[in-house]
Structure formats: C-alpha cells, structure tokens
Design a protein around this motif. Structure first.
Motif, PDB file in Angstrom:
ATOM      1  N   LEU A  69     -17.487  28.684 -39.688  1.00 52.85           N
ATOM      2  CA  LEU A  69     -17.565  29.629 -38.585  1.00 52.85           C
ATOM      3  C   LEU A  69     -19.013  30.051 -38.339  1.00 52.85           C
ATOM      4  O   LEU A  69     -19.832  30.068 -39.255  1.00 52.85           O
ATOM      5  CB  LEU A  69     -16.720  30.865 -38.892  1.00 52.85           C
ATOM      6  CG  LEU A  69     -15.199  30.650 -39.008  1.00 52.85           C
ATOM      7  CD1 LEU A  69     -14.516  31.942 -39.427  1.00 52.85           C
ATOM      8  CD2 LEU A  69     -14.621  30.135 -37.690  1.00 52.85           C
ATOM      9  N   GLY A  70     -19.307  30.384 -37.102  1.00 57.20           N
ATOM     10  CA  GLY A  70     -20.636  30.888 -36.791  1.00 57.20           C
ATOM     11  C   GLY A  70     -21.593  29.854 -36.263  1.00 57.20           C
ATOM     12  O   GLY A  70     -22.776  30.154 -36.045  1.00 57.20           O
ATOM     13  N   LEU A  71     -21.115  28.616 -36.033  1.00 54.66           N
ATOM     14  CA  LEU A  71     -21.985  27.577 -35.518  1.00 54.66           C
ATOM     15  C   LEU A  71     -21.779  27.406 -34.022  1.00 54.66           C
ATOM     16  O   LEU A  71     -20.648  27.410 -33.528  1.00 54.66           O
ATOM     17  CB  LEU A  71     -21.703  26.236 -36.201  1.00 54.66           C
ATOM     18  CG  LEU A  71     -22.344  25.972 -37.559  1.00 54.66           C
ATOM     19  CD1 LEU A  71     -22.009  24.559 -38.013  1.00 54.66           C
ATOM     20  CD2 LEU A  71     -23.846  26.152 -37.509  1.00 54.66           C
ATOM     21  N   ASP A  72     -22.873  27.206 -33.306  1.00 51.92           N
ATOM     22  CA  ASP A  72     -22.829  26.795 -31.915  1.00 51.92           C
ATOM     23  C   ASP A  72     -23.140  25.300 -31.913  1.00 51.92           C
ATOM     24  O   ASP A  72     -24.293  24.893 -31.952  1.00 51.92           O
ATOM     25  CB  ASP A  72     -23.850  27.582 -31.100  1.00 51.92           C
ATOM     26  CG  ASP A  72     -23.838  27.219 -29.624  1.00 51.92           C
ATOM     27  OD1 ASP A  72     -22.945  26.440 -29.211  1.00 51.92           O
ATOM     28  OD2 ASP A  72     -24.712  27.695 -28.891  1.00 51.92           O
ATOM     29  N   LEU A  73     -22.095  24.477 -31.877  1.00 56.11           N
ATOM     30  CA  LEU A  73     -22.239  23.038 -32.060  1.00 56.11           C
ATOM     31  C   LEU A  73     -22.355  22.312 -30.732  1.00 56.11           C
ATOM     32  O   LEU A  73     -21.653  22.621 -29.768  1.00 56.11           O
ATOM     33  CB  LEU A  73     -21.031  22.472 -32.808  1.00 56.11           C
ATOM     34  CG  LEU A  73     -21.023  22.521 -34.324  1.00 56.11           C
ATOM     35  CD1 LEU A  73     -19.663  22.067 -34.845  1.00 56.11           C
ATOM     36  CD2 LEU A  73     -22.129  21.652 -34.913  1.00 56.11           C
ATOM     37  N   ALA A  74     -23.228  21.315 -30.705  1.00 53.95           N
ATOM     38  CA  ALA A  74     -23.312  20.377 -29.589  1.00 53.95           C
ATOM     39  C   ALA A  74     -23.464  18.976 -30.169  1.00 53.95           C
ATOM     40  O   ALA A  74     -23.921  18.812 -31.315  1.00 53.95           O
ATOM     41  CB  ALA A  74     -24.485  20.717 -28.677  1.00 53.95           C
ATOM     42  N   PHE A  75     -23.081  17.981 -29.389  1.00 49.01           N
ATOM     43  CA  PHE A  75     -23.134  16.594 -29.853  1.00 49.01           C
ATOM     44  C   PHE A  75     -23.865  15.742 -28.821  1.00 49.01           C
ATOM     45  O   PHE A  75     -23.661  15.887 -27.616  1.00 49.01           O
ATOM     46  CB  PHE A  75     -21.723  16.046 -30.085  1.00 49.01           C
ATOM     47  CG  PHE A  75     -20.977  16.754 -31.173  1.00 49.01           C
ATOM     48  CD1 PHE A  75     -20.991  16.284 -32.469  1.00 49.01           C
ATOM     49  CD2 PHE A  75     -20.262  17.918 -30.900  1.00 49.01           C
ATOM     50  CE1 PHE A  75     -20.313  16.948 -33.482  1.00 49.01           C
ATOM     51  CE2 PHE A  75     -19.582  18.585 -31.902  1.00 49.01           C
ATOM     52  CZ  PHE A  75     -19.606  18.104 -33.189  1.00 49.01           C
ATOM     53  N   VAL A  76     -24.715  14.842 -29.320  1.00 48.70           N
ATOM     54  CA  VAL A  76     -25.431  13.896 -28.477  1.00 48.70           C
ATOM     55  C   VAL A  76     -25.215  12.514 -29.081  1.00 48.70           C
ATOM     56  O   VAL A  76     -25.386  12.321 -30.288  1.00 48.70           O
ATOM     57  CB  VAL A  76     -26.934  14.214 -28.403  1.00 48.70           C
ATOM     58  CG1 VAL A  76     -27.678  13.139 -27.622  1.00 48.70           C
ATOM     59  CG2 VAL A  76     -27.163  15.587 -27.777  1.00 48.70           C
ATOM     60  N   SER A  77     -24.843  11.555 -28.251  1.00 46.45           N
ATOM     61  CA  SER A  77     -24.563  10.211 -28.744  1.00 46.45           C
ATOM     62  C   SER A  77     -25.802   9.331 -28.663  1.00 46.45           C
ATOM     63  O   SER A  77     -26.548   9.362 -27.675  1.00 46.45           O
ATOM     64  CB  SER A  77     -23.430   9.575 -27.930  1.00 46.45           C
ATOM     65  OG  SER A  77     -23.181   8.252 -28.375  1.00 46.45           O
ATOM     66  N   ASN A  78     -26.017   8.545 -29.698  1.00 42.62           N
ATOM     67  CA  ASN A  78     -27.071   7.534 -29.736  1.00 42.62           C
ATOM     68  C   ASN A  78     -26.407   6.161 -29.710  1.00 42.62           C
ATOM     69  O   ASN A  78     -25.917   5.691 -30.734  1.00 42.62           O
ATOM     70  CB  ASN A  78     -27.919   7.696 -31.000  1.00 42.62           C
ATOM     71  CG  ASN A  78     -28.791   6.473 -31.262  1.00 42.62           C
ATOM     72  OD1 ASN A  78     -29.107   5.707 -30.358  1.00 42.62           O
ATOM     73  ND2 ASN A  78     -29.156   6.268 -32.519  1.00 42.62           N
ATOM     74  N   PRO A  79     -26.397   5.484 -28.566  1.00 43.93           N
ATOM     75  CA  PRO A  79     -25.737   4.181 -28.499  1.00 43.93           C
ATOM     76  C   PRO A  79     -26.461   3.082 -29.260  1.00 43.93           C
ATOM     77  O   PRO A  79     -25.880   2.030 -29.515  1.00 43.93           O
ATOM     78  CB  PRO A  79     -25.716   3.882 -26.988  1.00 43.93           C
ATOM     79  CG  PRO A  79     -26.844   4.671 -26.430  1.00 43.93           C
ATOM     80  CD  PRO A  79     -26.924   5.918 -27.263  1.00 43.93           C
ATOM     81  N   ARG A  80     -27.713   3.332 -29.659  1.00 45.91           N
ATOM     82  CA  ARG A  80     -28.482   2.331 -30.411  1.00 45.91           C
ATOM     83  C   ARG A  80     -28.459   2.643 -31.905  1.00 45.91           C
ATOM     84  O   ARG A  80     -29.428   2.417 -32.608  1.00 45.91           O
ATOM     85  CB  ARG A  80     -29.927   2.306 -29.899  1.00 45.91           C
ATOM     86  CG  ARG A  80     -30.098   1.909 -28.436  1.00 45.91           C
ATOM     87  CD  ARG A  80     -29.807   0.429 -28.198  1.00 45.91           C
ATOM     88  NE  ARG A  80     -30.709  -0.418 -28.944  1.00 45.91           N
ATOM     89  CZ  ARG A  80     -31.896  -0.833 -28.479  1.00 45.91           C
ATOM     90  NH1 ARG A  80     -32.304  -0.460 -27.275  1.00 45.91           N
ATOM     91  NH2 ARG A  80     -32.663  -1.623 -29.207  1.00 45.91           N
TER      92      ARG A  80
END
Length: 226
Positions: A69-80
């Motif tokens: 709890l307490g995280l502001d999560l974001a995700f970014v994909s690396n296709p390479r």
C-alpha cells in the motif's frame, strides 16, 4: 523523488528455477520485485515507474497484486527487452520529465536504509548522478561477478565495470540519475548495457559514489543466489 524499476528482461539464467518471469520469481513466498517495492515505500519513495518487457502483462498483473500500500504505480513497456538495458533506461525518459530519479533493478534486493542513504547523499536536485557504493569486503566468489567501482578520495567514480583491475567499492545496482545524464545516454550506443552508459558518465566526471556501506543489498542473478 520518483523511482524507476527495471523489470523488462527475460531473466534467462534463473529461468530453470521458476516458470515465472524473473521479477515474479518467489523468495520466501513473495515475488522478488515486492522486496524492492517494500523498501521504496519504507524509504518514503511512493511514485514508482516499472519498466516491463518480457511477458509484460503478466509482470504488471503480478506487481499490482503484490505491491504494498502507498505506491503510485505506473508501467512503461520496453518492446526491445531482448536487447541491452539501454532500451529500458531510455523508455523511462518521458516518466522522468527532466527531473532526477532513483534507478533500481527488479532483481536487486535493497534495504530501505541503503535507499535513504543514497538519496540523502545525492540530495533533491543533484547536478551529477550517483551510484550506491559498498566499500565493505564481500565473499570473493560474489566479488568475482560483481560490478566494481574505482572511486577517488573526493568520491568521484572514475571507472565502472566487472573486470577493472583496480577498484575500491562494489556497485549495488541503485542509482540517482540526474537530468544531466540524458545527453550522455543519447550519445551512448543504441544497444548497450547500463555499465557502458554509467562508464561514460564516469569518464566525463559526472558520476559520484554514495557510500551505502552497511545497507543490505544482493543481486539475485542465478538459482544459486536464490
């Protein structure tokens, strides 16, 4: 400060230990990456960007399910993701927004103490980048495969690599990357490892060591490491 956690690789070497992507490989019943996320929260780092690649949807689902709890999560994909980690670092650029950020790896277990000491040394707006440096002796077998740092008395890193002949500390896999690093990242070979990029920062006098000796860290590289 925002944290970027690199979790894109396929984790080929410990794959025989688990059918899961490496960030989700269990240690005492919890995914490896969960320990990193716990340490970030404990060190008051709540804004976290995870760079995914190999089995990205599975990694994202696993991280979201296990994240403290307490995280502001974001995700970014690396296709390479099958190429050098330079692609994962560059994938974080938009998220960095020309601000310094904490860079960690999903398979490097770090204590909150280590993260806090690195951040305290670097400060909120560092003019140069920093690497968490461990000056304590370690097992020779571990040292043989670790990334090493040659550090001046003033704390500047002059060389970084696994095979450098003269060194004074080990690279813990935790960095504070200053915005001034982006021109160097841009001019680095498109497909390379992080040691190439940070080695060039060191050559230009733009990488400093933050002494985190005594803070726990461990690079989980193989099944034996688990």
């Amino acid at each position: 400060m925002r944290a970027v956690v690199l979790a894109a690789g396929d984790g080929g070497r410990p794959a025989h230990a688990s059918a899961l992507p490496k960030p989700l490989v269990p240690l005492h019943g919890r995914p490896l990456i969960d320990y990193t996320l716990d340490a970030l929260v404990a060190a008051a780092v709540h804004d976290v960007v995870v760079i995914t690649g190999y089995r990205a949807a599975e990694v994202q689902a696993g991280v979201e399910a296990a994240a403290p709890l307490g995280l502001d999560l974001a995700f970014v994909s690396n296709p390479r993701f099958e190429d050098g980690a330079s692609y994962s670092l560059r994938a974080a650029r938009d998220s960095a927004a020309d601000e310094p950020f904490l860079l960690t790896m999903a398979d490097h277990l770090l204590s909150a103490e280590l993260i806090e000491r690195l951040l305290d040394t670097a400060g909120e707006d560092p003019p140069s980048s920093y690497v968490g440096a461990d000056f304590a002796p370690r097992d020779p077998a571990y040292v043989d495969v670790a990334t090493k740092l040659a550090v001046t008395a003033a704390g500047r890193v002059v060389t970084i690599g696994k095979e450098i002949p003269v060194w004074s500390a080990l690279d813990t896999g935790a960095f504070v990357v200053a915005p001034t690093a982006w021109p160097v990242i841009d001019t680095a070979p498109e497909n390379c490892e992080l040691s190439t990029i940070f080695g060039e920062l060191a050559r230009r006098g733009e990488l400093y060591a933050a002494d985190v000796t005594g803070g726990f860290w461990y690079d989980v590289d193989t099944a034996a490491d688990l």
